[in-house]
Design an enzyme around this catalytic site. Structure first.
Site, PDB file in Angstrom:
ATOM      1  N   TYR A  84       5.626  -7.792  15.947  1.00 18.00           N
ATOM      2  CA  TYR A  84       5.691  -6.556  15.164  1.00 18.00           C
ATOM      3  C   TYR A  84       6.359  -5.443  15.972  1.00 18.00           C
ATOM      4  CZ  TYR A  84       4.022  -2.693  12.212  1.00 18.00           C
ATOM      5  OH  TYR A  84       3.941  -1.587  11.387  1.00 18.00           O
ATOM      6  N   TYR A  94      24.030   1.337  13.447  1.00 20.57           N
ATOM      7  CA  TYR A  94      24.771   1.500  12.180  1.00 20.57           C
ATOM      8  C   TYR A  94      25.175   2.963  11.986  1.00 20.57           C
ATOM      9  CZ  TYR A  94      24.605  -3.133  10.023  1.00 20.57           C
ATOM     10  OH  TYR A  94      24.821  -4.457   9.714  1.00 20.57           O
ATOM     11  N   ASP A 125      10.124  -6.998  -3.299  1.00 13.51           N
ATOM     12  CA  ASP A 125       8.938  -7.411  -2.535  1.00 13.51           C
ATOM     13  C   ASP A 125       8.750  -8.921  -2.683  1.00 13.51           C
ATOM     14  OD1 ASP A 125       6.304  -5.468  -1.584  1.00 13.51           O
ATOM     15  OD2 ASP A 125       6.033  -7.643  -1.661  1.00 13.51           O
ATOM     16  N   PHE A 167       0.831  -1.208   0.000  1.00 12.89           N
ATOM     17  CA  PHE A 167       0.000   0.000   0.000  1.00 12.89           C
ATOM     18  C   PHE A 167       0.873   1.269   0.000  1.00 12.89           C
ATOM     19  CE2 PHE A 167      -1.504   2.777   3.613  1.00 12.89           C
ATOM     20  CZ  PHE A 167      -2.246   3.648   2.825  1.00 12.89           C
TER      21      PHE A 167
HETATM   22  P1  NAD Z   1       1.624  -3.527   3.177  1.00 12.19           P
HETATM   23  O1  NAD Z   1       1.330  -4.878   3.752  1.00 12.19           O
HETATM   24  O2  NAD Z   1       0.712  -3.033   2.122  1.00 12.19           O
HETATM   25  O3  NAD Z   1       3.112  -3.476   2.635  1.00 12.19           O
HETATM   26  C1  NAD Z   1       4.159  -4.271   3.116  1.00 12.19           C
HETATM   27  C2  NAD Z   1       4.883  -4.827   1.903  1.00 12.19           C
HETATM   28  O4  NAD Z   1       6.048  -5.550   2.341  1.00 12.19           O
HETATM   29  C3  NAD Z   1       4.021  -5.805   1.097  1.00 12.19           C
HETATM   30  O5  NAD Z   1       4.127  -5.485  -0.260  1.00 12.19           O
HETATM   31  C4  NAD Z   1       4.629  -7.166   1.401  1.00 12.19           C
HETATM   32  O6  NAD Z   1       4.459  -8.092   0.345  1.00 12.19           O
HETATM   33  C5  NAD Z   1       6.097  -6.793   1.634  1.00 12.19           C
HETATM   34  N1  NAD Z   1       6.829  -7.711   2.486  1.00 12.19           N
HETATM   35  C6  NAD Z   1       6.477  -8.187   3.716  1.00 12.19           C
HETATM   36  N2  NAD Z   1       7.445  -8.980   4.203  1.00 12.19           N
HETATM   37  C7  NAD Z   1       8.435  -9.001   3.280  1.00 12.19           C
HETATM   38  C8  NAD Z   1       9.693  -9.643   3.204  1.00 12.19           C
HETATM   39  N3  NAD Z   1      10.150 -10.434   4.180  1.00 12.19           N
HETATM   40  N4  NAD Z   1      10.462  -9.452   2.095  1.00 12.19           N
HETATM   41  C9  NAD Z   1      10.017  -8.662   1.076  1.00 12.19           C
HETATM   42  N5  NAD Z   1       8.829  -8.038   1.096  1.00 12.19           N
HETATM   43  C10 NAD Z   1       8.047  -8.202   2.179  1.00 12.19           C
HETATM   44  O7  NAD Z   1       1.683  -2.518   4.404  1.00 12.19           O
HETATM   45  P2  NAD Z   1       1.954  -0.931   4.412  1.00 12.19           P
HETATM   46  O8  NAD Z   1       0.883  -0.330   5.207  1.00 12.19           O
HETATM   47  O9  NAD Z   1       2.223  -0.434   3.052  1.00 12.19           O
HETATM   48  O10 NAD Z   1       3.269  -0.834   5.313  1.00 12.19           O
HETATM   49  C11 NAD Z   1       4.538  -0.499   4.778  1.00 12.19           C
HETATM   50  C12 NAD Z   1       5.510  -0.236   5.919  1.00 12.19           C
HETATM   51  O11 NAD Z   1       5.069   0.887   6.674  1.00 12.19           O
HETATM   52  C13 NAD Z   1       5.656  -1.405   6.891  1.00 12.19           C
HETATM   53  O12 NAD Z   1       7.000  -1.531   7.271  1.00 12.19           O
HETATM   54  C14 NAD Z   1       4.831  -0.970   8.073  1.00 12.19           C
HETATM   55  O13 NAD Z   1       5.311  -1.523   9.285  1.00 12.19           O
HETATM   56  C15 NAD Z   1       5.014   0.539   8.040  1.00 12.19           C
HETATM   57  N6  NAD Z   1       3.883   1.202   8.706  1.00 12.19           N
HETATM   58  C16 NAD Z   1       2.687   1.322   8.076  1.00 12.19           C
HETATM   59  C17 NAD Z   1       1.631   1.930   8.747  1.00 12.19           C
HETATM   60  C18 NAD Z   1       0.282   2.108   8.090  1.00 12.19           C
HETATM   61  O14 NAD Z   1      -0.638   2.577   8.785  1.00 12.19           O
HETATM   62  N7  NAD Z   1       0.092   1.803   6.831  1.00 12.19           N
HETATM   63  C19 NAD Z   1       1.803   2.387  10.055  1.00 12.19           C
HETATM   64  C20 NAD Z   1       3.035   2.216  10.651  1.00 12.19           C
HETATM   65  C21 NAD Z   1       4.080   1.641   9.973  1.00 12.19           C
END
Ligand code: NAD
Length: 312
Positions: free
Chosen positions: A145, A159, A31, A11
């Site tokens: 998480y 780092y 990804d 997303f």
């Molecule tokens: P999302 O699930 O849409 O995106 C996560 C992506 O990472 C997916 O495309 C998934 O296929 C990929 N992925 C997961 N594990 C993987 C791995 N081991 N190797 C390669 N790819 C992998 O979720 P998002 O909301 O887009 O979140 C993106 C980042 O932002 C995350 O790190 C999340 O913790 C952080 N985040 C998001 C929010 C939110 O509200 N959307 C809030 C806090 C933090």
């Protein structure tokens, strides 16, 4: 610039990649498609400045530098995934972050960590400020998480200190918008999908617990500003406007002109009671604050979900 976005099919990662390509950069998206979708990359796939690598970030990274920026977003995100895949979640935070940091240190790239407000757990401050050390249950259902991200922050800082890596830590609060998956368990896509289907909206506890929601384009702008700043962070990124889960549910039902009712269930374990960022630091060091009103963001999200429903 040449940029690596891990989790770029997700997303947030796909919206960030859209922005970076539009700004004229070359983007490599890595990804494993555990929650990401190819459809999120449909427009990008037509650009000669975009490349996709399907791989898991915890394994040896099959990408060659140099990179100028590395945005590390790859991580399982929703509670159902942490519960189902606790080891994969911890490994993405620990080993995945380590691999990206090694690559960043090797290339001299700026490394941006997508951390989370969840590192505050049940916070000591309200609104949450960056100096709050957080209060997290290390063995609770959310711990893979929360602790994975806490470790990732610690590693990034290490780092920076020991190897001089240029790290930037973004503490992302709830972000929403088009391309969220209706089944991903997060509150806005769940409510939107259910309201459109006329199904009940699940509210856990009495619905009085609060969240604050940032629209995706505002968050992408914040991440880019952070990468281009000289501020290492951590910095809170989110919308400081707080809303109770019950009010949010009613707002979505009204905007969708839905007949859905609200269905109350027992409170979730370790679910934080209040969540709202203090963004004074982001305002000061990044000159950033969200500009999309919630009503407008929800309308755009509803439109997207309606379109997806028609296509499926
Ligand atoms: P999302 O699930 O849409 O995106 C996560 C992506 O990472 C997916 O495309 C998934 O296929 C990929 N992925 C997961 N594990 C993987 C791995 N081991 N190797 C390669 N790819 C992998 O979720 P998002 O909301 O887009 O979140 C993106 C980042 O932002 C995350 O790190 C999340 O913790 C952080 N985040 C998001 C929010 C939110 O509200 N959307 C809030 C806090 C933090």
């Amino acid at each position: 610039m040449r940029v690596l976005v891990t989790g770029g099919a997700g997303f947030l990662g796909s919206a960030l990649s859209d922005r970076l390509v539009a700004d004229g950069h070359e983007v490599v998206c890595l990804d494993n498609f555990s929650t990401g979708r190819r459809s999120n990359l449909a427009a990008l796939a037509r650009s000669d400045r975009f490349a996709l690598v399907q791989a898991d970030v915890v394994d040896a990274l099959p990408v060659a530098g140099p990179f100028d920026r590395i945005y590390h977003l790859a991580s399982p995100v929703t509670c159902s995934h942490h519960a189902a895949r606790p080891i994969a979640t911890l490994r993405a935070g620990a080993e995945g972050t380590r691999r990206c940091l090694d690559l960043a240190a090797e290339c001299g790239a700026v490394f941006v960590l997508a951390s989370t407000s969840e590192i505050y757990g049940e916070p000591l401050t309200h609104p949450q400020i960056e100096t709050d050390p957080g209060r997290v249950n290390p063995i609770g259902p959310r711990s893979p998480y929360d602790e994975g991200k806490r470790f990732a922050e610690a590693l990034a800082v290490a780092y920076g200190r020991e190897r001089g890596a240029a790290v930037r830590i973004a503490r992302i609060f709830n972000t929403y918008g088009p391309r969220m998956r209706p089944d991903d368990g997060r509150v806005i896509p769940t409510f939107v999908a259910r309201a459109l289907a006329g199904r009940p909206l699940p509210v856990f506890g009495d619905g009085a617990c609060t969240r604050s929601f940032c629209y995706v384009s505002d968050m992408v702008d914040a991440l880019v500003r952070l990468a281009e700043s000289s501020y290492a962070g951590p910095v809170n990124l989110g919308n400081p406007e707080e809303v109770s889960v019950l009010d949010l549910a009613s707002e979505i039902v009204a905007l969708a002109a839905s007949k859905s009712r609200i269905e109350f269930g027992p409170p979730l374990p370790d679910d934080p009671v209040r969540r709202r960022p203090d963004i004074a630091l982001a305002r000061r060091v990044l000159g950033w604050q969200p500009t999309t009103p919630r009503r407008e963001g929800l309308r755009l999200t509803l439109d997207h979900f309606r379109k997806e429903e028609t296509l499926s």
